[in-house]
Motif scaffolding. Structure first.
Motif, PDB file in Angstrom:
ATOM      1  N   VAL A  63      -8.196   2.077  -1.983  1.00 38.06           N
ATOM      2  CA  VAL A  63      -8.637   1.185  -0.909  1.00 38.06           C
ATOM      3  C   VAL A  63      -9.639   1.965  -0.069  1.00 38.06           C
ATOM      4  N   ASP A  88     -12.028   0.413   2.087  1.00 43.69           N
ATOM      5  CA  ASP A  88     -12.583  -0.339   3.208  1.00 43.69           C
ATOM      6  C   ASP A  88     -11.569  -0.518   4.331  1.00 43.69           C
ATOM      7  N   ALA A  89     -10.669   0.425   4.481  1.00 45.03           N
ATOM      8  CA  ALA A  89      -9.634   0.331   5.510  1.00 45.03           C
ATOM      9  C   ALA A  89     -10.073   1.057   6.783  1.00 45.03           C
ATOM     10  N   VAL A  97      -6.395  -3.330   6.808  1.00 41.94           N
ATOM     11  CA  VAL A  97      -7.207  -3.721   5.655  1.00 41.94           C
ATOM     12  C   VAL A  97      -7.477  -5.206   5.787  1.00 41.94           C
ATOM     13  N   SER A 140      -2.439  -5.464   8.610  1.00 44.20           N
ATOM     14  CA  SER A 140      -2.285  -4.094   9.102  1.00 44.20           C
ATOM     15  C   SER A 140      -0.855  -3.640   8.855  1.00 44.20           C
ATOM     16  N   LEU A 142       0.838  -1.191   0.000  1.00 44.93           N
ATOM     17  CA  LEU A 142       0.000   0.000   0.000  1.00 44.93           C
ATOM     18  C   LEU A 142       0.871   1.239   0.000  1.00 44.93           C
ATOM     19  N   VAL A 172      -2.866   1.431   9.683  1.00 46.01           N
ATOM     20  CA  VAL A 172      -3.867   1.110   8.663  1.00 46.01           C
ATOM     21  C   VAL A 172      -4.148  -0.383   8.721  1.00 46.01           C
ATOM     22  N   HIS A 190      -3.597   0.779  -3.501  1.00 54.60           N
ATOM     23  CA  HIS A 190      -2.724  -0.366  -3.724  1.00 54.60           C
ATOM     24  C   HIS A 190      -1.478   0.096  -4.478  1.00 54.60           C
TER      25      HIS A 190
END
Length: 568
Positions: free
Chosen positions: A77, A79-80, A122, A126, A53, A120, A70
């Motif tokens: 992204v 939905d983090a 995801v 993490s 990321l 972060v 990404h």
């Protein structure tokens, strides 16, 4: 004397005539706009990335906007879960509808360096992203310090010019003032006092020519500086091309342009070649309806011939063919009928006689049975001869499908072997291509239609006999669209035996530079793209082979390269 006088008078009159201090621009330019133009401003930002990321944080107006993508594909992204350790404590970023994340950060308005640690998560993974934000002091303070004295002096001149403009002096007064000032300058020149003369002219220029722009700018800076710093003028960062040639594209702009990337890898690649081809029906999913005898065509029992595009089932009667009977044949048939009638009458009397004699034993049962069998055979032959004039041949569908060709007309005479209907299953179509090169056998291929759409082909076989020095190859169309028709010409892209090692990129990655050279864009930093000149060769319908100019492991733009190339 007259020349000095005329020159001085003309200069002063020209200064006074320039409108009491208003700058007159020539056509196509506005000097006031140039004075008010705001240079490109980039908001304070920090970046951090991992192998998977990359994160970009932008500070503006006490709010921290976070963009998470990404790294390999540059896909957002959304939905983090992002938690931050800020100078004022821990905080959690809020997802926004555009895919970014918002974090209230009043501390970002203070000049200096600010260390922020983002955690972060995801899914189950993490990562930690350390970011340093450098906030510069507002440039408006420097402007006030540097131009304070100059602005005060220009403000006085501006007030003087405004007083003159509000008084609206008559042209006579303007001309008289210019005349008196011209006399003063002329007397000074005659006395060889050049410095005072030049000073008077410069004062006139400053008061009546330069003061409107400078004094107004100074007054605007003095009034607006305490509340509106220049760094806060822009509401968003703008994409622009830097003097080095690289392109700066902020993350919000990348989202709008849908910029996508791919990491290049070296591999063994097979070249493709273009072959002419056409759509043909599948031999196992199509058929023709022909008449075995010549005769007159008539519709089926429904009274209507099937139309083009009508779906029919196997064994369904599509038409009838009634063979004609000639006059000579009619004479022979009548003669044959008479002979059969005579034989039938003789055998019938014999059968009757045997039936009477059989009970007494004069005639055996075998003789009676033989006579009855002979009578039945003669009757069947007579009945078949009578039905020749009325019997028609039924034309039935050999397979289920759609009527692709119809040549049936009521009353039409059909010759033996003539095709009346063609039935094709539209879901089972083939492609016949002619190859002039040595192709890799048993390899699937793709086909390009006239409108640019692609078809997936499955290899079926290739012929051995040359056809105009070309070898026919058959492919089955996978998932044929409903608008595909037999006989339609397409371009088949088949794999050859030639192989090369190199990098493959989509054709959309390669754009034309200003010098006509092929260019690809490498994603070097989260918001920076570097143009690379490359040499490419055609690989197949959707890809090119990079011969030189790029190596493996680089992030190359695959979508949006044409839009990046237009940034100036």
């Amino acid at each position: 004397m007259r020349s000095w006088f005329a020159a001085a008078f003309g200069a002063v009159a020209l200064v006074l005539h320039l409108g009491g201090g208003t700058v007159r621009s020539h056509d196509g330019h506005n000097h006031g706009d140039e004075a008010n133009a705001v240079p490109a401003v980039t908001a304070p930002r920090g970046t951090s990335s991992t192998d998977a990321l990359e994160l970009v944080a932008v500070a503006r107006g006490g709010v921290l906007t976070i963009f998470l993508d990404h790294r390999d594909t540059n896909e957002p992204v959304s939905d983090a879960v992002i938690q931050a350790e800020t100078p004022e404590g821990a905080a959690t970023a809020v997802p926004m509808p555009d895919g970014s994340y918002r974090l209230d950060a009043r501390w970002s308005e203070r000049p200096g360096e600010h260390e922020v640690l983002f955690n972060v998560a995801v899914g189950a993974a993490s990562d930690i992203f350390p970011v340093t934000l450098v906030v510069a002091p507002p440039p408006a303070q420097e402007i006030r310090t540097g131009f304070a004295a100059w602005s005060a002096g220009l403000a006085v001149a501006h007030d003087f010019r405004q007083h003159i403009r509000q008084a609206d002096p008559m042209p006579l007064l303007i001309g008289g003032g210019g005349f008196m000032l011209g006399i003063a300058v002329t007397l000074l020149l005659r006395a060889r006092r050049f410095v005072p003369a030049v000073a008077i002219l410069m004062l006139a220029v400053i008061l009546l020519f330069g003061s409107p722009v400078l004094a107004q700018d100074g007054r605007n800076q003095r009034d607006a500086a305490p509340s509106t710093p220049m760094a806060a003028v822009g509401t968003q960062d703008l994409a622009r091309r830097l003097p080095s040639g690289s392109v700066f594209v902020p993350k919000p702009t990348q989202r709008v342009l849908t910029v996508r990337t791919v990491v290049t890898t070296s591999d063994i690649l097979s070249r493709s070649t273009e072959l002419p081809g056409r759509i043909i029906p599948d031999p196992n999913g199509s058929g023709v309806v022909q008449s075995s005898v010549g005769g007159r065509i008539s519709p089926p029992s429904s009274g209507l011939f099937p139309r083009l595009g009508t779906r029919v089932t196997k064994g369904e009667v599509l038409a009838y063919v009634t063979p004609p009977v000639q006059a000579v044949d009619m004479s022979d048939m009548r003669q044959r009928q008479g002979e059969l009638d005579q034989q039938i009458a003789i055998v019938e009397r014999r059968v009757e006689r045997y039936k009477k004699l059989a009970p007494g034993g004069a005639v055996s049962q075998v003789q009676l049975d033989e006579a009855q069998a002979e009578l039945k055979g003669l009757s069947d032959r007579r009945a078949a001869l009578d039905g020749i004039r009325l019997q028609s041949e039924a034309l039935t569908a050999p397979v289920s499908g759609v009527v692709a060709e119809a040549n049936a007309v009521a009353g039409q005479m059909a010759s033996p072997g003539a095709m009346v209907f063609q039935i094709v299953d539209p879901s089972r179509l083939w492609v016949e291509a002619l190859s002039f090169d040595a192709l890799a056998s048993t390899q699937d291929a793709t086909a390009r239609m006239a409108d640019g759409r692609m078809l997936t082909l499955k290899y079926q076989g290739a012929g051995l006999a040359d056809r105009s020095q070309a070898v026919p190859m058959h492919f089955a169309v996978q998932g044929a669209p409903p608008e595909l028709r037999t006989g339609q010409f397409i371009t088949v892209l088949a794999v050859t035996n030639a192989q090369e090692k190199g990098l493959a990129l989509p054709r959309a990655s390669v754009v034309r530079g200003s010098n006509g050279q092929n260019i690809i864009y490498e994603h070097t930093k989260p918001e920076f793209f570097e143009p690379r000149e490359v040499q490419v060769e055609s690989l197949d319908a959707g890809r090119v082979l990079v011969v030189s100019g790029a190596g493996p492991g680089k992030r190359i733009v695959t979508q949006g390269a044409e839009l990046l190339n237009q940034v100036r």
